[in-house]
Motif scaffolding. Structure first.
Motif, PDB file in Angstrom:
ATOM      1  N   SER A  27       0.826  -1.203   0.000  1.00  0.00           N
ATOM      2  CA  SER A  27       0.000   0.000   0.000  1.00  0.00           C
ATOM      3  C   SER A  27       0.864   1.258   0.000  1.00  0.00           C
ATOM      4  O   SER A  27       0.464   2.287  -0.524  1.00  0.00           O
ATOM      5  N   ASP A  28       2.059   1.188   0.573  1.00  0.00           N
ATOM      6  CA  ASP A  28       2.936   2.349   0.691  1.00  0.00           C
ATOM      7  C   ASP A  28       4.090   2.221  -0.300  1.00  0.00           C
ATOM      8  O   ASP A  28       4.891   1.289  -0.204  1.00  0.00           O
ATOM      9  N   ILE A  29       4.169   3.163  -1.256  1.00  0.00           N
ATOM     10  CA  ILE A  29       5.283   3.137  -2.214  1.00  0.00           C
ATOM     11  C   ILE A  29       6.192   4.344  -2.038  1.00  0.00           C
ATOM     12  O   ILE A  29       6.998   4.648  -2.910  1.00  0.00           O
ATOM     13  N   SER A  30       6.109   5.028  -0.906  1.00  0.00           N
ATOM     14  CA  SER A  30       6.914   6.232  -0.691  1.00  0.00           C
ATOM     15  C   SER A  30       8.412   5.937  -0.755  1.00  0.00           C
ATOM     16  O   SER A  30       9.200   6.804  -1.137  1.00  0.00           O
ATOM     17  N   TYR A  31       8.819   4.714  -0.415  1.00  0.00           N
ATOM     18  CA  TYR A  31      10.240   4.349  -0.429  1.00  0.00           C
ATOM     19  C   TYR A  31      10.816   4.296  -1.844  1.00  0.00           C
ATOM     20  O   TYR A  31      12.030   4.222  -2.018  1.00  0.00           O
ATOM     21  N   LEU A  32       9.979   4.344  -2.872  1.00  0.00           N
ATOM     22  CA  LEU A  32      10.483   4.315  -4.249  1.00  0.00           C
ATOM     23  C   LEU A  32      11.037   5.666  -4.703  1.00  0.00           C
ATOM     24  O   LEU A  32      11.691   5.753  -5.732  1.00  0.00           O
ATOM     25  N   ILE A  33      10.794   6.722  -3.927  1.00  0.00           N
ATOM     26  CA  ILE A  33      11.126   8.080  -4.347  1.00  0.00           C
ATOM     27  C   ILE A  33      12.622   8.269  -4.637  1.00  0.00           C
ATOM     28  O   ILE A  33      13.000   9.114  -5.439  1.00  0.00           O
ATOM     29  N   ASP A  34      13.471   7.465  -4.017  1.00  0.00           N
ATOM     30  CA  ASP A  34      14.915   7.600  -4.222  1.00  0.00           C
ATOM     31  C   ASP A  34      15.445   6.791  -5.401  1.00  0.00           C
ATOM     32  O   ASP A  34      16.626   6.875  -5.723  1.00  0.00           O
ATOM     33  N   LEU A  35      14.589   6.015  -6.035  1.00  0.00           N
ATOM     34  CA  LEU A  35      15.032   5.164  -7.145  1.00  0.00           C
ATOM     35  C   LEU A  35      14.937   5.934  -8.460  1.00  0.00           C
ATOM     36  O   LEU A  35      14.105   5.660  -9.320  1.00  0.00           O
ATOM     37  N   GLN A  36      15.823   6.896  -8.606  1.00  0.00           N
ATOM     38  CA  GLN A  36      15.772   7.849  -9.705  1.00  0.00           C
ATOM     39  C   GLN A  36      16.054   7.255 -11.083  1.00  0.00           C
ATOM     40  O   GLN A  36      15.793   7.891 -12.093  1.00  0.00           O
TER      41      GLN A  36
END
Length: 107
Positions: A27-36
């Motif tokens: 449900s939480d995909i906020s951790y993907l923000i650093d995968l530029q």
């Protein structure tokens, strides 16, 4: 099969270009923000409602969000790096697509 809800540590995989997390309970995909460097992202068939992290991923070319609980696609519009030819699958979500709705304007 085994379903996962959260992925700890994935944000450290800075060179990752392809990621398939389909058919889980995420449900939480906020951790993907650093995968530029992410280009191909498959998040189909999860429990995702908030896709704001996708506004910050400049290299995305293929995004599968089918079968989630997404009601607001504005983060995809805010990602000015998404250009012509980007493929986005939003089937089977909670999108309000009535004429004049914000999602219809964004589409």
């Amino acid at each position: 099969g085994l379903s996962i809800q959260e992925i700890y540590g994935i944000e450290h995989l800075q060179k990752l270009e392809d990621l398939d997390l389909s058919s889980n309970l995420i449900s939480d995909i906020s951790y993907l923000i650093d995968l530029q460097k992410l280009r191909n992202l498959n998040l189909g068939n999860n429990q995702i409602t908030n896709i704001s992290a996708l506004a910050a991923l400049p290299k995305l070319t293929n995004i599968n969000l089918e079968g989630n609980l997404i009601a607001d696609i504005s983060p995809l519009v805010m990602n000015t790096e998404l250009g012509v030819g980007v493929q986005i699958d939003l089937r089977h979500n909670n999108l309000g697509l009535t004429p004049g709705s914000e999602n219809m304007k964004d589409l």
